[in-house]
Design an enzyme around this catalytic site. Structure first.
Site, short mmCIF file in Angstrom:
data_model
loop_
_atom_site.label_atom_id
_atom_site.label_comp_id
_atom_site.label_asym_id
_atom_site.label_seq_id
_atom_site.Cartn_x
_atom_site.Cartn_y
_atom_site.Cartn_z
N HIS A 93 -26.70 38.26 -53.46
CA HIS A 93 -25.73 37.24 -52.64
C HIS A 93 -25.56 36.04 -53.14
CE1 HIS A 93 -23.53 35.54 -49.36
NE2 HIS A 93 -23.01 36.70 -49.03
N GLU A 162 -17.57 39.12 -54.22
CA GLU A 162 -17.24 38.26 -53.38
C GLU A 162 -17.15 36.86 -54.19
OE1 GLU A 162 -19.25 39.36 -49.27
OE2 GLU A 162 -21.01 38.55 -50.63
P1 PGA Z 1 -17.63 35.88 -44.85
O1 PGA Z 1 -18.93 36.17 -45.40
O2 PGA Z 1 -16.99 37.13 -44.36
O3 PGA Z 1 -18.02 35.05 -43.59
O4 PGA Z 1 -16.60 35.32 -45.70
C1 PGA Z 1 -18.99 37.37 -46.52
C2 PGA Z 1 -20.30 37.19 -46.92
O5 PGA Z 1 -20.96 36.42 -47.67
O6 PGA Z 1 -20.92 38.78 -47.30
#
Ligand code: PGA
Length: 236
Positions: A93, A162
């Site tokens: 992440h 992401e």
């Molecule tokens: P968010 O976070 O939905 O608050 O943008 C997603 C994540 O970091 O997995």
């Protein structure tokens, strides 16, 4: 479809129990779990409570060190996760890469260690706003580098794209950018591809209908079970 909720540094064992109780009490149709899955990633202190209450929901850890156990202050290892039956790990992440300075090499070592232990890995990748501003080929080059040391043919792999600028910002990537990026990722791996970054009940329907999107990874909007249910309902 895969629906995944990342609790990050939120929820106690007690609120994790209530969350799962609410989710499991929800009237999903009998066939729902034959076609779809729901996974939550509580913090380490809530993992055991989550496993106790899991029901139809899959439970994963947010981070772990590539070791059984040992003199490793401040982390958790394989023995702890196996002792409570956790077999899914969120890895790479952007908050782990940026705040905890996890290098690609270290992340690849974690990937190897936990896939060998039979874990499913939800592997996060994504570019910063400055890389996105340089255009699609800079984004592709960056994402490609985040696969160094990662076995893209592993059947234990699930990828979560992401974009860092979309995480927690309220501004998800556009459907066009998600489609283009996921098509690129599909050329790298046959693994399921999730999108994450400001997914909410309003944008989830269109995101989930995009080619090469096999699910979503949600942070803020799924911190309460109702938010996650609203996103699931966006597909139904
Ligand atoms: P968010 O976070 O939905 O608050 O943008 C997603 C994540 O970091 O997995």
């Amino acid at each position: 479809m895969r629906f995944m909720a990342n609790f990050k540094c939120n929820h106690t064992p007690s609120t994790t129990r209530s969350y799962l109780q609410a989710l499991n009490a929800h009237a999903f149709t009998p066939s729902f779990f034959t076609k779809h899955s729901i996974t939550i990633f509580p913090p380490a202190t809530s993992l055991e409570a989550a496993m106790d209450m899991s029901g139809n929901i899959r439970i994963g850890a947010q981070n772990a060190y590539p070791s059984q156990a040992g003199a490793l202050t401040g982390t958790i290892g394989l023995q702890m996760l196996e002792s409570i039956g956790v077999q899914i790990l969120l890895l790479g992440h952007s908050e782990c890469r940026e705040i905890f300075k996890q290098s690609q090499q270290h992340i690849a070592t974690i990937f190897d260690f936990y896939t060998q232990a039979g874990f499913e890995i939800v592997y996060c990748i994504g570019e910063s706003a400055s890389i996105r501003a340089q255009g699609a080929s800079a984004v592709q080059e960056h994402l490609y580098a985040q696969f160094v040391g990662i076995n893209t043919t592993s059947s234990n792999l699930c990828v979560a794209y992401e974009p860092i600028w979309a995480i927690g910002s309220g501004e998800s990537a556009s459907i066009e950018d998600i489609a283009a990026t996921h098509a690129f990722l599909r050329s790298i791996t046959a693994a399921p591809l999730l999108y994450g970054g400001s997914v909410n009940a309003t944008n989830a329907g269109a995101i989930l209908q995009t080619d090469n999107v096999d699910g979503v990874l949600i942070g803020s909007f799924a911190l309460q079970p109702q938010g996650l249910v609203e996103i699931i309902n966006a597909l139904m």
